[in-house]
Design a protein around this motif. Structure first.
Motif, short mmCIF file in Angstrom:
data_model
loop_
_atom_site.label_atom_id
_atom_site.label_comp_id
_atom_site.label_asym_id
_atom_site.label_seq_id
_atom_site.Cartn_x
_atom_site.Cartn_y
_atom_site.Cartn_z
N ASP A 134 2.51 -9.48 -5.05
CA ASP A 134 1.11 -9.79 -4.76
C ASP A 134 0.69 -9.18 -3.44
O ASP A 134 -0.38 -8.56 -3.33
CB ASP A 134 0.92 -11.31 -4.73
CG ASP A 134 -0.54 -11.69 -4.53
OD1 ASP A 134 -1.33 -11.49 -5.47
OD2 ASP A 134 -0.88 -12.18 -3.43
N ARG A 188 -2.55 1.40 -4.42
CA ARG A 188 -3.28 0.65 -3.39
C ARG A 188 -3.32 1.46 -2.11
O ARG A 188 -4.35 1.50 -1.42
CB ARG A 188 -2.58 -0.70 -3.15
CG ARG A 188 -3.19 -1.54 -2.02
CD ARG A 188 -4.63 -1.91 -2.31
NE ARG A 188 -4.76 -2.70 -3.50
CZ ARG A 188 -5.88 -2.82 -4.21
NH1 ARG A 188 -6.97 -2.17 -3.82
NH2 ARG A 188 -5.93 -3.57 -5.29
N ARG A 207 -2.22 -6.16 -3.08
CA ARG A 207 -3.52 -6.66 -2.62
C ARG A 207 -3.71 -6.49 -1.11
O ARG A 207 -4.65 -7.02 -0.54
CB ARG A 207 -3.66 -8.15 -2.98
CG ARG A 207 -3.58 -8.41 -4.47
CD ARG A 207 -3.82 -9.87 -4.82
NE ARG A 207 -3.51 -10.15 -6.19
CZ ARG A 207 -4.31 -9.86 -7.22
NH1 ARG A 207 -5.48 -9.31 -7.00
NH2 ARG A 207 -3.95 -10.15 -8.46
#
Length: 361
Positions: free
Chosen positions: A354, A242, A358
């Motif tokens: 999470d 990410r 994200r």
């Protein structure tokens, strides 16, 4: 009694503030000239950051049966907060290695001290002074991390049980940093090399060893630690993937770093490795050239960053990295369930997973 579970970031900041004051006051009195360096470290540590490493460590401790109402909870908090000083060392040195100009929207430490030198018209090179100061301030952070951990107030036997995790973490992050600069120097653009860096520099240091450290402070069984290491390994890589996407596609006003900085610094990420491989496999020489030419180009313009973004999307590299993030998060959460942690640790670690995969910053 403080509610450590609910107010964890503020409690971490509280013990860091107290430690930095106590650690800095004696040397200020002995040598006032060193004061700006002490201030710079304190400002860096307390001026931002997600406190991810101590948070993972805390929930590793809680998941292995640690009681936040116990007499040792404050000592555990101090022990895990010391990870922020190792993080400060890593980031300050990383910015020197990468020649980064900004961090969290402010000048990096070496840039700030170079400006300090230039404004006072001191002798020698401002840039050399700034780099030397940053190396020493990073070293100070590492030394103080050991002091904070050792002086946390926990029993010697408790600290001894966590020493293997502490030692492994410090060695692995340095090995990961070396591997990172090695891949840049050799031009190794393979996906395998990128993933080795991700495992050592990010997964082990950001998630695995903090969880291991916290669980070990609670005297966890090897089986529980193994499950946490599996969880942390996959989640840590997903976290880095990410980060790789944000390094190219992130909004500078949110990430705190200029858009495309990873490209300019020549970071050999999985995203770029897949982009080059997919472009070659698809016979898209134009896209491959756009990506390859951008890596390590310090003069890269915003328009050229946009061209790289488009190429990475068009050849399917972005979609594949997103797929791997999703897959790794799924296998990480399966390992977390296998650990059978004491609640609310499993729920909080699920939330952290999470957020880590994200996030936008």
């Amino acid at each position: 009694m403080p509610d450590f579970d609910t107010d964890l970031p503020s409690e971490i900041d509280r013990v860091l503030t107290d430690f930095l004051r106590r650690a800095g006051d004696p040397i200020r009195q002995v040598e006032p000239t060193f004061g700006p360096a002490v201030d710079a470290l304190s400002d860096f540590v307390l001026g931002g950051g997600k406190r991810l490493r101590p948070t993972f460590a805390w929930w590793g401790w809680r998941g292995a049966g640690g009681d936040p109402r116990s007499a040792e909870a404050e000592g555990v908090l101090r022990a895990v907060a010391s990870l922020e000083l190792i993080q400060a060392c890593a980031l300050i040195h990383d910015d020197v290695i990468d020649s980064s100009d900004s961090r969290r929207g402010s000048p990096t430490v070496h840039v700030a001290f170079a400006e300090h030198h230039a404004q006072r018209r001191w002798l020698g090179s401002p840039e050399a002074f700034g780099q030397a100061a940053a190396v020493l301030i990073g070293d100070l952070a590492l030394a103080w991390a050991e002091d904070m951990f050792a002086e946390s107030g926990l029993a010697p036997t408790t600290l001894a049980g966590a020493r293997p995790a502490w030692r492994a973490m410090r060695t692995e992050v340095l090995a990961g940093q070396y591997l990172d600069v090695h891949t840049q120097a050799t031009g190794d653009a393979s996906a395998e090399a990128a993933l080795r860096v991700d495992r050592l520099k990010t997964a082990a240091y950001t998630v695995q060893r903090p969880l291991h450290l916290g669980a070990a402070l609670a005297g966890a069984a090897p089986e529980l630690i193994d499950a946490l290491l599996d969880f942390g390994g996959d989640l840590g890589v997903a976290f880095q993937l990410r980060d790789d996407l944000l390094g190219v596609f992130g909004d500078p006003s949110v990430t705190g770093k200029p858009a495309g900085d990873d490209l300019r610094e020549g970071k050999r990420t999985l995203l770029l490795a897949l982009g080059l491989t997919y472009a070659e496999e698809q016979g898209r020489d134009g896209e491959r050239k756009v990506i390859a030419d951008a890596v390590g180009d310090h003069r890269l313009t915003g328009a050229e960053v946009d061209d790289v973004r488009a190429a990475l999307v068009d050849v399917g590299a972005v979609a594949e990295v997103e797929r791997r993030i999703e897959e790794l998060t799924g296998t990480a959460l399966a390992s977390l369930r296998r650990a059978a942690l004491a609640e609310p640790a499993e729920a909080r670690l699920t939330e952290l997973a999470d957020r880590a995969t994200r996030r936008t910053s």
